[in-house]
Design a protein around this motif. Structure first.
Motif, PDB file in Angstrom:
ATOM      1  N   TYR A   8       0.859  -1.185   0.000  1.00 46.00           N
ATOM      2  CA  TYR A   8       0.000   0.000   0.000  1.00 46.00           C
ATOM      3  C   TYR A   8       0.888   1.225   0.000  1.00 46.00           C
ATOM      4  N   ASP A   9       0.449   2.235  -0.730  1.00 49.61           N
ATOM      5  CA  ASP A   9       1.228   3.469  -0.820  1.00 49.61           C
ATOM      6  C   ASP A   9       0.355   4.673  -0.505  1.00 49.61           C
ATOM      7  N   SER A  10       0.523   5.201   0.696  1.00 49.28           N
ATOM      8  CA  SER A  10      -0.193   6.421   1.091  1.00 49.28           C
ATOM      9  C   SER A  10       0.477   7.670   0.539  1.00 49.28           C
ATOM     10  N   GLY A  11       1.694   7.515   0.053  1.00 47.65           N
ATOM     11  CA  GLY A  11       2.501   8.657  -0.359  1.00 47.65           C
ATOM     12  C   GLY A  11       3.475   9.076   0.727  1.00 47.65           C
ATOM     13  N   GLY A  12       3.317   8.489   1.932  1.00 50.05           N
ATOM     14  CA  GLY A  12       4.186   8.902   3.039  1.00 50.05           C
ATOM     15  C   GLY A  12       3.882  10.338   3.456  1.00 50.05           C
ATOM     16  N   LEU A  13       4.850  11.037   3.984  1.00 47.93           N
ATOM     17  CA  LEU A  13       4.616  12.414   4.441  1.00 47.93           C
ATOM     18  C   LEU A  13       4.261  13.343   3.289  1.00 47.93           C
ATOM     19  N   SER A  14       4.684  13.015   2.074  1.00 53.70           N
ATOM     20  CA  SER A  14       4.210  13.741   0.879  1.00 53.70           C
ATOM     21  C   SER A  14       2.876  13.103   0.480  1.00 53.70           C
ATOM     22  N   LEU A  15       1.906  13.256   1.363  1.00 52.51           N
ATOM     23  CA  LEU A  15       0.671  12.472   1.332  1.00 52.51           C
ATOM     24  C   LEU A  15      -0.097  12.661   0.024  1.00 52.51           C
ATOM     25  N   LYS A  16      -0.581  11.554  -0.512  1.00 53.77           N
ATOM     26  CA  LYS A  16      -1.408  11.623  -1.712  1.00 53.77           C
ATOM     27  C   LYS A  16      -2.747  12.283  -1.386  1.00 53.77           C
ATOM     28  N   PRO A  17      -3.385  12.936  -2.368  1.00 46.28           N
ATOM     29  CA  PRO A  17      -4.778  13.358  -2.176  1.00 46.28           C
ATOM     30  C   PRO A  17      -5.656  12.135  -1.927  1.00 46.28           C
ATOM     31  N   ALA A  18      -6.769  12.336  -1.242  1.00 42.73           N
ATOM     32  CA  ALA A  18      -7.627  11.213  -0.866  1.00 42.73           C
ATOM     33  C   ALA A  18      -8.053  10.389  -2.072  1.00 42.73           C
ATOM     34  N   THR A  19      -8.433  11.054  -3.164  1.00 42.73           N
ATOM     35  CA  THR A  19      -8.907  10.322  -4.332  1.00 42.73           C
ATOM     36  C   THR A  19      -7.780   9.516  -4.988  1.00 42.73           C
ATOM     37  N   SER A  20      -6.547   9.994  -4.852  1.00 46.75           N
ATOM     38  CA  SER A  20      -5.410   9.280  -5.453  1.00 46.75           C
ATOM     39  C   SER A  20      -5.005   8.061  -4.639  1.00 46.75           C
ATOM     40  N   MET A  21      -5.400   8.012  -3.371  1.00 48.69           N
ATOM     41  CA  MET A  21      -5.077   6.842  -2.545  1.00 48.69           C
ATOM     42  C   MET A  21      -5.946   5.638  -2.895  1.00 48.69           C
ATOM     43  N   VAL A  22      -7.158   5.895  -3.397  1.00 48.09           N
ATOM     44  CA  VAL A  22      -8.025   4.799  -3.811  1.00 48.09           C
ATOM     45  C   VAL A  22      -7.368   4.083  -4.992  1.00 48.09           C
ATOM     46  N   THR A  23      -7.311   2.782  -4.929  1.00 46.56           N
ATOM     47  CA  THR A  23      -6.658   1.868  -5.889  1.00 46.56           C
ATOM     48  C   THR A  23      -5.176   1.665  -5.587  1.00 46.56           C
ATOM     49  N   MET A  24      -4.638   2.276  -4.520  1.00 45.24           N
ATOM     50  CA  MET A  24      -3.208   2.115  -4.259  1.00 45.24           C
ATOM     51  C   MET A  24      -2.840   0.723  -3.737  1.00 45.24           C
ATOM     52  N   LYS A  25      -3.824  -0.140  -3.561  1.00 41.49           N
ATOM     53  CA  LYS A  25      -3.518  -1.557  -3.344  1.00 41.49           C
ATOM     54  C   LYS A  25      -2.802  -2.138  -4.558  1.00 41.49           C
ATOM     55  N   MET A  26      -2.980  -1.489  -5.732  1.00 39.63           N
ATOM     56  CA  MET A  26      -2.367  -1.992  -6.958  1.00 39.63           C
ATOM     57  C   MET A  26      -0.884  -1.661  -7.074  1.00 39.63           C
TER      58      MET A  26
END
Length: 471
Positions: free
Chosen positions: A239-257
């Motif tokens: 999973y990739d949240s983006g870390g401290l350079s946090l992804k926008p909420a909509t960009s986190m969806v599908t990050m299981k891929m």
């Protein structure tokens, strides 16, 4: 649903539905052409006309070549699964389209229903591929190979589609162990203490804020007297949240891929071992979760990689290349290979450059690029080469470290990411290495070709085709 190969005349095979592929110039010669015309059927690619009362399913194709047959078969199998018929038969047009028919059925008919409390059930059970005019021994061989590769692709899709609470670095290691047990592969797992001994500072930094420990997975398939040795490296960001350079909420969806590169190399080694190809294959996976927390790595940090190259962090969401940097370095020490291929959902920039249907290919050897592109064409996976550029390389310059993890300008992002990885490929391996950016092709939210919603298994069919053709 079952797919079966039968050596008989088509008329001798009992089935509820007969599937017929039709080109526009063949329409006038079709059975019941008057009914087809009244229904407005024009035999356009992937168009359907189902004569239910006659048990005939017509599907339009632009040609009888593999790409068009594969896409059309995918539409056919979805139509059959939504009907109340139980079986169908398709005449094998030629040996060259057997793989396309199998992939259309197995991949186009794929569903991921693990999290549905009441999955929709289909009464459709059997599809028969019928051949009597062709060399049946060769037909059987092609059918068996295609089924192995298609099932390995769906195996890959299953792991990609698993939710992040289910697949983390430790459970992904468990998947690898189970695959090794089932397919008689060698399996080695490096836990965090082993990663620390290997001084894999870049990879460890990415996973530092996760409650799940990072792991390096190494699977090996070793036939006797192999023609070549291939190293596969997969980005396994569970999973990739983006870390401290946090992804926008909509960009986190599908990050299981973001683990699709790792899943691809698992699928490839599964298929190669079941095909019993005489090529030795090593699969290395950097399994990591990129999260936030008080101990997360930060922009402005300087990491020391396994190769002792220092890396200035400008964006913690450019994490996959940090993991791959250490895993690529480890893999080059662990195995002396003829080829080194890494697979990664590395950059959104690749999707901007090539669209969502094409994998980006980067490396130094023009011959290897050509051979891989030809294999991709034969396998039905689209590949396009992105050229390295000395001017783009300058954008990775750091004033305080050996290299920056992101470019100083937001242009050519897929290429600069590939050039970052190139920094960790040793001179003697430059012409053996290729980087596959599957950010666009590994996951889809709209069906296309034989791909349905979710993971596509990108890379599996391509690599199996390439490895089968190795001399």
């Amino acid at each position: 649903m079952n797919i079966k190969l039968i050596e008989k005349e088509l008329s001798e095979v009992l089935a509820d539905v007969n599937v017929i592929f039709v080109k526009k110039d063949e329409l006038a010669e079709c059975l019941h052409v008057d009914i087809l015309e009244k229904a407005g059927f024009k035999a356009e690619q992937e168009s359907i006309c189902f004569l239910y009362e006659k048990g005939l399913l017509f599907c339009g194709v632009d040609s009888k070549k593999s790409d068009d047959i594969r896409a059309a078969t995918s539409v056919v199998i979805k139509t059959l699964k939504s009907s109340n018929f139980k079986s169908a038969k398709i005449s094998i047009l030629s040996k060259s389209v057997i793989s396309a028919l199998v992939e259309g059925v197995v991949l186009g008919g794929y569903e991921f229903n693990d999290y549905k409390s009441e999955p929709k059930l289909s009464v459709f059970e059997d599809i028969f591929l019928v051949s009597n005019d062709l060399d049946y021994t060769k037909v059987e061989e092609s059918f068996a190979e295609a089924l192995i590769v298609a099932n390995a692709t769906n195996f890959t899709r299953d792991i990609v589609n698993k939710a992040p609470q289910e697949i983390n670095p430790q459970t992904l290691s468990g998947v690898a162990k189970e695959l090794a047990k089932q397919n008689n592969l060698e399996c080695t797992i490096l836990d965090e203490s082993a990663l620390e001994k290997e001084k894999m500072g870049a990879m460890l930094a990415v996973g530092r804020a996760s409650v799940h420990e990072s792991a390096l997975i190494h699977l090996a398939y070793k036939p006797q007297n192999p023609k070549k040795i291939i190293t596969l490296v997969g980005k396994g960001l569970t999973y990739d949240s983006g870390g401290l350079s946090l992804k926008p909420a909509t960009s986190m969806v599908t990050m299981k891929m973001d683990k699709a590169g790792a899943c691809a190399v698992l699928g490839i080694i599964k298929a190669v071992s079941e095909l019993k190809l005489d090529v030795e294959v090593h699969a290395f996976i950097g399994a990591v979760e990129n999260m936030i927390g008080g101990n997360a790595y930060k922009p402005d940090d300087v990491l020391v990689s396994r190769s002792k190259t220092t890396i200035e962090i400008r964006n913690t969401d450019a994490e996959g290349r940090l993991v791959l940097a250490d895993v690529l370095d480890y893999a080059q020490d662990a195995v002396k290979s003829d080829y080194i291929f890494d697979f990664a959902t590395l950059t959104g920039a690749c999707m901007i450059a090539l669209g969502q249907y094409t994998t980006g290919l980067m490396g130094h050897s023009h011959k290897l690029k050509h051979d891989i592109s030809r294999a991709g064409s034969d396998a039905g996976e689209m590949i396009s080469s992105l050229p390295f550029n000395k001017h783009l390389k300058k954008l990775l310059k750091s004033e305080i470290a050996d290299i920056s993890n992101t470019a100083s300008k937001p242009y050519g992002g897929a290429i600069t990411a590939g050039m970052f990885l190139d920094k960790f490929i040793r001179d003697e391996n430059k012409n053996k290495w290729m980087h596959f950016d599957i950010a666009g092709t590994a996951y889809t939210e709209a069906a296309w070709d034989c791909n349905v919603y979710g993971g596509t298994g990108a890379g599996v069919r391509l690599m199996c085709e390439f490895i089968k053709e190795i001399k």
